[in-house]
Write a protein that holds these residues in place. Structure first.
Motif, PDB file in Angstrom:
ATOM      1  N   GLU A 147      49.980  71.649 -74.842  1.00  0.00           N
ATOM      2  CA  GLU A 147      50.158  72.158 -75.989  1.00  0.00           C
ATOM      3  C   GLU A 147      50.644  73.711 -75.804  1.00  0.00           C
ATOM      4  N   ARG A 148      49.910  74.348 -74.803  1.00  0.00           N
ATOM      5  CA  ARG A 148      50.377  75.864 -74.826  1.00  0.00           C
ATOM      6  C   ARG A 148      51.625  76.046 -74.117  1.00  0.00           C
ATOM      7  N   TYR A 149      52.182  75.317 -73.355  1.00  0.00           N
ATOM      8  CA  TYR A 149      53.361  75.294 -72.946  1.00  0.00           C
ATOM      9  C   TYR A 149      54.352  74.976 -74.300  1.00  0.00           C
ATOM     10  N   LYS A 150      54.010  74.289 -75.002  1.00  0.00           N
ATOM     11  CA  LYS A 150      55.000  74.141 -76.418  1.00  0.00           C
ATOM     12  C   LYS A 150      54.916  75.617 -77.256  1.00  0.00           C
ATOM     13  N   ARG A 151      53.819  76.073 -77.340  1.00  0.00           N
ATOM     14  CA  ARG A 151      53.600  77.279 -77.937  1.00  0.00           C
ATOM     15  C   ARG A 151      54.409  78.555 -77.251  1.00  0.00           C
ATOM     16  N   ILE A 152      54.216  78.463 -75.966  1.00  0.00           N
ATOM     17  CA  ILE A 152      54.829  79.263 -75.403  1.00  0.00           C
ATOM     18  C   ILE A 152      56.557  79.358 -75.584  1.00  0.00           C
ATOM     19  N   ARG A 153      57.087  78.140 -75.638  1.00  0.00           N
ATOM     20  CA  ARG A 153      58.458  78.060 -75.656  1.00  0.00           C
ATOM     21  C   ARG A 153      58.702  78.338 -77.151  1.00  0.00           C
ATOM     22  N   GLU A 154      57.791  78.099 -78.059  1.00  0.00           N
ATOM     23  CA  GLU A 154      58.219  78.458 -79.541  1.00  0.00           C
ATOM     24  C   GLU A 154      58.182  80.135 -79.483  1.00  0.00           C
ATOM     25  N   PHE A 155      57.151  80.603 -79.029  1.00  0.00           N
ATOM     26  CA  PHE A 155      57.100  82.212 -78.985  1.00  0.00           C
ATOM     27  C   PHE A 155      58.126  82.862 -78.540  1.00  0.00           C
ATOM     28  N   GLU A 156      58.714  82.364 -77.271  1.00  0.00           N
ATOM     29  CA  GLU A 156      59.863  83.115 -76.784  1.00  0.00           C
ATOM     30  C   GLU A 156      61.234  82.876 -77.371  1.00  0.00           C
ATOM     31  N   ALA A 157      61.208  81.461 -77.954  1.00  0.00           N
ATOM     32  CA  ALA A 157      62.467  81.095 -78.839  1.00  0.00           C
ATOM     33  C   ALA A 157      62.303  82.161 -80.004  1.00  0.00           C
ATOM     34  N   THR A 158      61.397  82.464 -80.456  1.00  0.00           N
ATOM     35  CA  THR A 158      61.424  83.556 -81.770  1.00  0.00           C
ATOM     36  C   THR A 158      61.760  84.825 -81.237  1.00  0.00           C
ATOM     37  N   LEU A 159      61.075  85.286 -80.096  1.00  0.00           N
ATOM     38  CA  LEU A 159      61.749  86.558 -79.400  1.00  0.00           C
ATOM     39  C   LEU A 159      63.032  86.667 -79.362  1.00  0.00           C
ATOM     40  N   ALA A 212      49.755  74.413 -60.572  1.00  0.00           N
ATOM     41  CA  ALA A 212      49.938  74.887 -62.105  1.00  0.00           C
ATOM     42  C   ALA A 212      51.192  75.953 -62.105  1.00  0.00           C
ATOM     43  N   PHE A 213      51.607  76.479 -61.424  1.00  0.00           N
ATOM     44  CA  PHE A 213      52.863  77.370 -61.462  1.00  0.00           C
ATOM     45  C   PHE A 213      53.969  76.379 -61.490  1.00  0.00           C
ATOM     46  N   GLU A 214      53.918  75.419 -60.666  1.00  0.00           N
ATOM     47  CA  GLU A 214      55.164  74.388 -60.623  1.00  0.00           C
ATOM     48  C   GLU A 214      55.203  73.648 -61.976  1.00  0.00           C
ATOM     49  N   ASP A 215      54.147  73.147 -62.817  1.00  0.00           N
ATOM     50  CA  ASP A 215      54.264  72.730 -64.041  1.00  0.00           C
ATOM     51  C   ASP A 215      54.536  73.493 -65.165  1.00  0.00           C
ATOM     52  N   ALA A 216      53.855  74.990 -65.047  1.00  0.00           N
ATOM     53  CA  ALA A 216      54.265  75.797 -66.032  1.00  0.00           C
ATOM     54  C   ALA A 216      55.639  76.326 -65.995  1.00  0.00           C
ATOM     55  N   LEU A 217      56.367  76.561 -64.750  1.00  0.00           N
ATOM     56  CA  LEU A 217      57.608  77.106 -64.832  1.00  0.00           C
ATOM     57  C   LEU A 217      58.553  76.034 -65.218  1.00  0.00           C
ATOM     58  N   SER A 218      58.376  74.607 -64.668  1.00  0.00           N
ATOM     59  CA  SER A 218      59.350  73.633 -65.090  1.00  0.00           C
ATOM     60  C   SER A 218      59.375  73.238 -66.420  1.00  0.00           C
ATOM     61  N   ALA A 219      58.017  73.474 -67.194  1.00  0.00           N
ATOM     62  CA  ALA A 219      57.916  73.159 -68.607  1.00  0.00           C
ATOM     63  C   ALA A 219      58.482  74.417 -69.565  1.00  0.00           C
TER      64      ALA A 219
END
Length: 282
Positions: A147-159, A212-219
């Motif tokens: 869920e946090r990956y999704k929130r991060i993607r949305e946050f960065e898209a807004t920026l 953790a890095f592999e998953d976060a960066l991929s997502a």
């Protein structure tokens, strides 16, 4: 000159495997000496482009640095981003959340530090800590980090939609290189202060951090906010690759100086009148 943006980017939609990337890679250069000219070229470009960004005041730049301990985040700030004019640049580090920060959502503490128009902001550790350390130490579970990956993607898209160019760098070192750097800290009184009790304890979780890095960066590597895996066993190559990627990305922003806010003809008239007056006095 090799294009490190193409070579080192985490392709959107692809699954990253860090074991397939050599942390000792150094491109076509053999040493710091042979790379020095290219590094100087990119750093000079960074200084020029930051001036354009600051003058234009239409867009901003966010640079995210993440790495395992001793990966070289501070070194990158010093040797690459140190060329930036402090009037238009900020470096922010996100460490263990305070009690106040924990009382809010995980992005609450990040929002105030995003760059304003005309500014470069550097996150030396970032909002990604909340899907890395928290995951490795089992503070959060899979549904939460996804869920946090999704929130991060949305946050960065807004920026990005508001004119922020985002570049994210994972500084990739080997476990052996990390230990060598820990040893160098022990032998250098000027770097003893960097040693912490957690250095060796966290090494026990090396494989967990890699996952953790592999998953976060991929997502979260997307076109408007790409991740780059920077081989960083050689500090000079790390500096070269990061400087090239930032300079080339900012060059593509096609920035320009704004028109003067004054009547230049009138200013020239006043200047020449003052020059004549000064010469007459002498």
């Amino acid at each position: 000159m090799e294009d490190y943006r193409k070579k080192l980017m985490v392709r959107p939609g692809e699954k990253l495997k860090l074991k397939q990337i050599d942390p000792g890679y150094k491109g076509h250069h053999e040493s710091n000496e042979t790379a020095a000219h290219d590094l100087a070229h990119h750093c000079a470009a960074l200084g020029r482009l930051q001036t354009l960004l600051y003058a234009e005041k239409k867009r901003s730049v966010l640079i995210v640095l993440q790495a395992l301990d001793a990966g070289g985040k501070d070194g990158t700030v010093n040797h690459v981003l140190g060329v930036l004019n402090p009037q238009g640049a900020r470096v922010v580090g996100f460490k263990k959340p305070t009690e106040e920060e924990l009382a809010h959502d995980f992005l609450w503490r990040v929002h105030p530090h995003t760059p304003r128009r005309g500014e470069v902001a550097v996150f030396n550790r970032s909002h990604y800590e909340d899907v890395l350390v928290t995951r490795v130490h089992k503070i959060i579970n899979r549904p939460i980090w996804e869920e946090r990956y999704k929130r991060i993607r949305e946050f960065e898209a807004t920026l990005a939609e508001n004119g922020t160019k985002i570049m994210k760098f994972f500084l990739h070192i080997s476990k052996e290189e990390q230990l060598d750097r820990f040893g160098a800290r022990l032998d250098d009184p000027g770097r003893n202060w960097k040693i912490s009790e957690s250095d060796y304890g966290e090494r026990e979780f090396w494989d967990d951090y890699v996952s953790a890095f592999e998953d976060a960066l991929s997502a979260t590597s997307v076109k408007h906010a790409p991740w780059y895996v920077i081989p960083s066993n050689h500090k000079w190559f790390r500096n070269l690759a990061v400087s090239q990627i930032i300079a080339d990305t900012m060059e593509e922003m096609a920035m320009s100086y704004p028109p003067p806010a004054v009547d230049l003809a009138e200013i020239r008239r006043k200047y020449h009148a003052e020059m004549r007056h000064q010469k007459a006095r002498h």
